[in-house]
Motif scaffolding. Structure first.
Motif, mmCIF file in Angstrom:
data_model
loop_
_atom_site.group_PDB
_atom_site.id
_atom_site.type_symbol
_atom_site.label_atom_id
_atom_site.label_comp_id
_atom_site.label_asym_id
_atom_site.label_seq_id
_atom_site.Cartn_x
_atom_site.Cartn_y
_atom_site.Cartn_z
ATOM 1 N N LEU A 72 -4.469 -10.655 2.773
ATOM 2 C CA LEU A 72 -5.134 -9.843 1.755
ATOM 3 C C LEU A 72 -4.163 -8.872 1.085
ATOM 4 O O LEU A 72 -4.251 -8.622 -0.119
ATOM 5 C CB LEU A 72 -6.308 -9.088 2.376
ATOM 6 C CG LEU A 72 -7.478 -9.961 2.861
ATOM 7 C CD1 LEU A 72 -8.470 -9.147 3.670
ATOM 8 C CD2 LEU A 72 -8.175 -10.649 1.692
ATOM 9 N N GLU A 73 -3.228 -8.319 1.852
ATOM 10 C CA GLU A 73 -2.210 -7.439 1.267
ATOM 11 C C GLU A 73 -1.339 -8.223 0.287
ATOM 12 O O GLU A 73 -0.979 -7.719 -0.790
ATOM 13 C CB GLU A 73 -1.338 -6.827 2.369
ATOM 14 C CG GLU A 73 -2.018 -5.700 3.137
ATOM 15 C CD GLU A 73 -1.118 -5.165 4.241
ATOM 16 O OE1 GLU A 73 0.094 -5.020 4.000
ATOM 17 O OE2 GLU A 73 -1.632 -4.912 5.350
ATOM 18 N N HIS A 74 -0.996 -9.440 0.652
ATOM 19 C CA HIS A 74 -0.225 -10.302 -0.257
ATOM 20 C C HIS A 74 -0.981 -10.501 -1.577
ATOM 21 O O HIS A 74 -0.407 -10.399 -2.661
ATOM 22 C CB HIS A 74 0.037 -11.660 0.411
ATOM 23 C CG HIS A 74 0.453 -12.736 -0.540
ATOM 24 N ND1 HIS A 74 1.753 -12.876 -0.994
ATOM 25 C CD2 HIS A 74 -0.257 -13.721 -1.156
ATOM 26 C CE1 HIS A 74 1.821 -13.902 -1.826
ATOM 27 N NE2 HIS A 74 0.616 -14.429 -1.945
ATOM 28 N N GLU A 75 -2.270 -10.747 -1.466
ATOM 29 C CA GLU A 75 -3.076 -10.965 -2.678
ATOM 30 C C GLU A 75 -3.217 -9.678 -3.485
ATOM 31 O O GLU A 75 -3.502 -9.734 -4.683
ATOM 32 C CB GLU A 75 -4.442 -11.528 -2.297
ATOM 33 C CG GLU A 75 -4.357 -12.946 -1.753
ATOM 34 C CD GLU A 75 -5.709 -13.589 -1.578
ATOM 35 O OE1 GLU A 75 -5.978 -14.608 -2.225
ATOM 36 O OE2 GLU A 75 -6.520 -13.054 -0.790
ATOM 37 N N ALA A 76 -3.028 -8.549 -2.811
ATOM 38 C CA ALA A 76 -3.079 -7.263 -3.521
ATOM 39 C C ALA A 76 -1.715 -6.863 -4.064
ATOM 40 O O ALA A 76 -1.558 -5.752 -4.589
ATOM 41 C CB ALA A 76 -3.604 -6.176 -2.582
ATOM 42 N N GLY A 77 -0.712 -7.734 -3.918
ATOM 43 C CA GLY A 77 0.589 -7.480 -4.534
ATOM 44 C C GLY A 77 1.700 -7.091 -3.587
ATOM 45 O O GLY A 77 2.839 -6.887 -4.016
ATOM 46 N N GLU A 78 1.407 -6.985 -2.297
ATOM 47 C CA GLU A 78 2.448 -6.636 -1.332
ATOM 48 C C GLU A 78 3.402 -7.813 -1.121
ATOM 49 O O GLU A 78 2.983 -8.975 -1.140
ATOM 50 C CB GLU A 78 1.799 -6.241 0.005
ATOM 51 C CG GLU A 78 2.745 -5.711 1.046
ATOM 52 C CD GLU A 78 3.326 -4.355 0.715
ATOM 53 O OE1 GLU A 78 4.303 -3.977 1.351
ATOM 54 O OE2 GLU A 78 2.800 -3.672 -0.204
ATOM 55 N N ARG A 79 4.681 -7.535 -0.930
ATOM 56 C CA ARG A 79 5.671 -8.577 -0.695
ATOM 57 C C ARG A 79 6.137 -8.533 0.763
ATOM 58 O O ARG A 79 6.291 -7.471 1.348
ATOM 59 C CB ARG A 79 6.887 -8.399 -1.621
ATOM 60 C CG ARG A 79 6.565 -8.513 -3.093
ATOM 61 C CD ARG A 79 6.058 -9.885 -3.485
ATOM 62 N NE ARG A 79 7.054 -10.928 -3.261
ATOM 63 C CZ ARG A 79 6.792 -12.232 -3.338
ATOM 64 N NH1 ARG A 79 5.572 -12.641 -3.602
ATOM 65 N NH2 ARG A 79 7.750 -13.114 -3.129
ATOM 66 N N PHE A 80 6.366 -9.713 1.335
ATOM 67 C CA PHE A 80 6.841 -9.825 2.713
ATOM 68 C C PHE A 80 8.130 -10.635 2.733
ATOM 69 O O PHE A 80 8.561 -11.174 1.709
ATOM 70 C CB PHE A 80 5.769 -10.503 3.577
ATOM 71 C CG PHE A 80 4.496 -9.724 3.713
ATOM 72 C CD1 PHE A 80 4.339 -8.780 4.714
ATOM 73 C CD2 PHE A 80 3.444 -9.922 2.820
ATOM 74 C CE1 PHE A 80 3.167 -8.057 4.844
ATOM 75 C CE2 PHE A 80 2.267 -9.200 2.933
ATOM 76 C CZ PHE A 80 2.126 -8.267 3.952
ATOM 77 N N ASP A 81 8.726 -10.755 3.920
ATOM 78 C CA ASP A 81 9.950 -11.553 4.007
ATOM 79 C C ASP A 81 9.626 -13.033 3.813
ATOM 80 O O ASP A 81 8.461 -13.448 3.824
ATOM 81 C CB ASP A 81 10.670 -11.321 5.345
ATOM 82 C CG ASP A 81 9.838 -11.771 6.549
ATOM 83 O OD1 ASP A 81 9.461 -12.951 6.618
ATOM 84 O OD2 ASP A 81 9.563 -10.927 7.421
ATOM 85 N N GLU A 82 10.668 -13.838 3.660
ATOM 86 C CA GLU A 82 10.494 -15.249 3.280
ATOM 87 C C GLU A 82 9.669 -16.037 4.298
ATOM 88 O O GLU A 82 8.821 -16.851 3.928
ATOM 89 C CB GLU A 82 11.886 -15.883 3.131
ATOM 90 C CG GLU A 82 11.859 -17.258 2.475
ATOM 91 C CD GLU A 82 13.260 -17.800 2.215
ATOM 92 O OE1 GLU A 82 13.414 -19.026 2.223
ATOM 93 O OE2 GLU A 82 14.189 -16.981 2.023
ATOM 94 N N VAL A 83 9.901 -15.788 5.582
ATOM 95 C CA VAL A 83 9.174 -16.525 6.627
ATOM 96 C C VAL A 83 7.688 -16.177 6.578
ATOM 97 O O VAL A 83 6.819 -17.053 6.631
ATOM 98 C CB VAL A 83 9.751 -16.200 8.024
ATOM 99 C CG1 VAL A 83 8.890 -16.825 9.128
ATOM 100 C CG2 VAL A 83 11.190 -16.705 8.122
#
Length: 371
Positions: A72-83
């Motif tokens: 959900l954070e990703h869908e809200a625009g948060e970015r994470f590492d490649e894996v």
């Protein structure tokens, strides 16, 4: 090890005396859950947390490590590492396939081999496995075992690819036919699919996705929202052992008992979870109305339940509330009495990310377990 030769369906070796008690218990538990679903006006919105949780857990069985919150954070625009991004994309693909499949069955269309190919294409799009023939049944012999093991060292060798089309046709015919009990039939449908192992990758996820579709298509669910991956993830070792006992010993009775027990456990858990979600929905509706006095109360609440981690701009788009109006409403909802918190403060051009923690707690079972 030679390729597995599937048992003909319907099975002729079942001990109905062993199964009858669990069959009754599982049908009663699922009927209670299905009846609860019938009372929900907008299950797609209210139960979207369960769909997100299913996508995470079914993918977790295959090795992904992302959580519902991270998705959900990703869908809200948060970015994470490649894996982590790769894990999240696999989960999003699974959710997309699940929703498409639910729409397909909801339109009264049958579960077909062509539907499976379509779902498989979505599942492997732009993720690990994208080079393993997305949307195609395998044409090569594959096997399961330790990394780098030979076919002779494998723990399981699926059927010969030359015979696979014949086995899939028989499986499809059984799936769309009748057996002595629909829940036991669902157990056989799932296990036989896993043993056929018709794809080069993604078999487990497609097989688990089939469970609610099958039960809904047979009229055992009022909405195709019954997910078994939580039980299977909790009992992952036994899950694989039971499937192995079928291929090595023909122990279908043990597998069906395990599966029916899973339906009982999951249905009872889902009843608690859905009741908690419904109660929270009503409480939140009252709180939002009291805090804002807004004519947009229903849009606010439905959008919160649909995606409980969000940015204001995305929330405005999904709720169809203007950005200017919404910013004022979010300020009213982000108070000590309000339902939302700021998960990550905005900085510069990066907007704040909000969360609806009470719903996230139910997704994780925290509020349900506390009661």
């Amino acid at each position: 090890m030679k390729p597995y030769i599937p048992d003909p369906l319907p099975l002729q070796t079942l001990d109905y005396g062993q199964l009858i008690t669990l069959v009754g218990e599982a049908n009663a538990a699922l009927a209670e859950y299905s009846g609860l679903l019938q009372g929900i006006i907008n299950p797609e919105v209210m139960l979207s947390p369960l769909t997100n949780q299913e996508a995470v857990l079914s993918s977790k069985i295959e090795g992904t490590q992302a959580t519902v919150e991270e998705v959900l954070e990703h869908e809200a625009g948060e970015r994470f590492d490649e894996v982590k991004q790769a894990d999240i994309q696999e989960i999003l693909n699974y959710r997309k396939a699940l929703i498409l499949a639910q729409e397909h069955i909801g339109e009264g269309r049958p579960i077909s081999l062509s539907l499976l190919l379509q779902l498989h294409q979505i599942l492997l799009e732009s993720v690990r496995g994208e080079k393993k023939k997305p949307g195609e049944f395998r044409k090569d012999q594959n096997w399961i075992g330790r990394t780098g093991c030979s076919m002779e060292q494998a723990s399981f060798v699926p059927p010969d690819p030359l015979l696979l089309p014949e086995h899939l046709d028989a499986w499809s015919h059984y799936l769309n036919g009748k057996d002595f009990d629909i829940l036991a039939q669902a157990a056989v449908v799932h296990a036989q699919f896993e043993l056929l192992h018709p794809f080069k990758d993604g078999n487990g996820r497609i097989g688990r996705l089939l469970i609610p579709l099958f039960l809904f298509s047979k009229g055992r669910l009022s909405s195709p929202m019954f997910y078994l991956s939580s039980f299977l993830e909790t009992n992952r070792e036994e899950y694989y052992q039971r499937l192995q006992h079928i291929s090595r010993e023909g122990d279908w009775n043990g597998w069906i008992q395990f599966f029916l027990h899973g339906i009982v456990v999951q249905a009872r858990d889902n009843v608690l979870r859905v009741k908690a979600i419904m109660a929270l929905y009503e409480r939140t509706k009252a709180r939002v109305r009291e805090l804002t006095g807004s004519k947009f109360t229903m849009q606010l609440v439905d959008t919160l339940f649909d995606r409980p981690i969000f940015q204001a701009s995305d929330f405005a788009k999904r709720s169809e509330i203007s950005k200017v109006t919404l910013h004022g409403l979010l300020r009213q909802l982000h108070t000590p009495e309000g339902p939302i918190v700021i998960l990550k403060e905005g900085a510069g051009r990066r907007p704040s990310i909000y969360a609806f923690p009470e719903l996230l707690n139910i997704c994780e079972g925290k509020e349900v377990l506390a009661k």
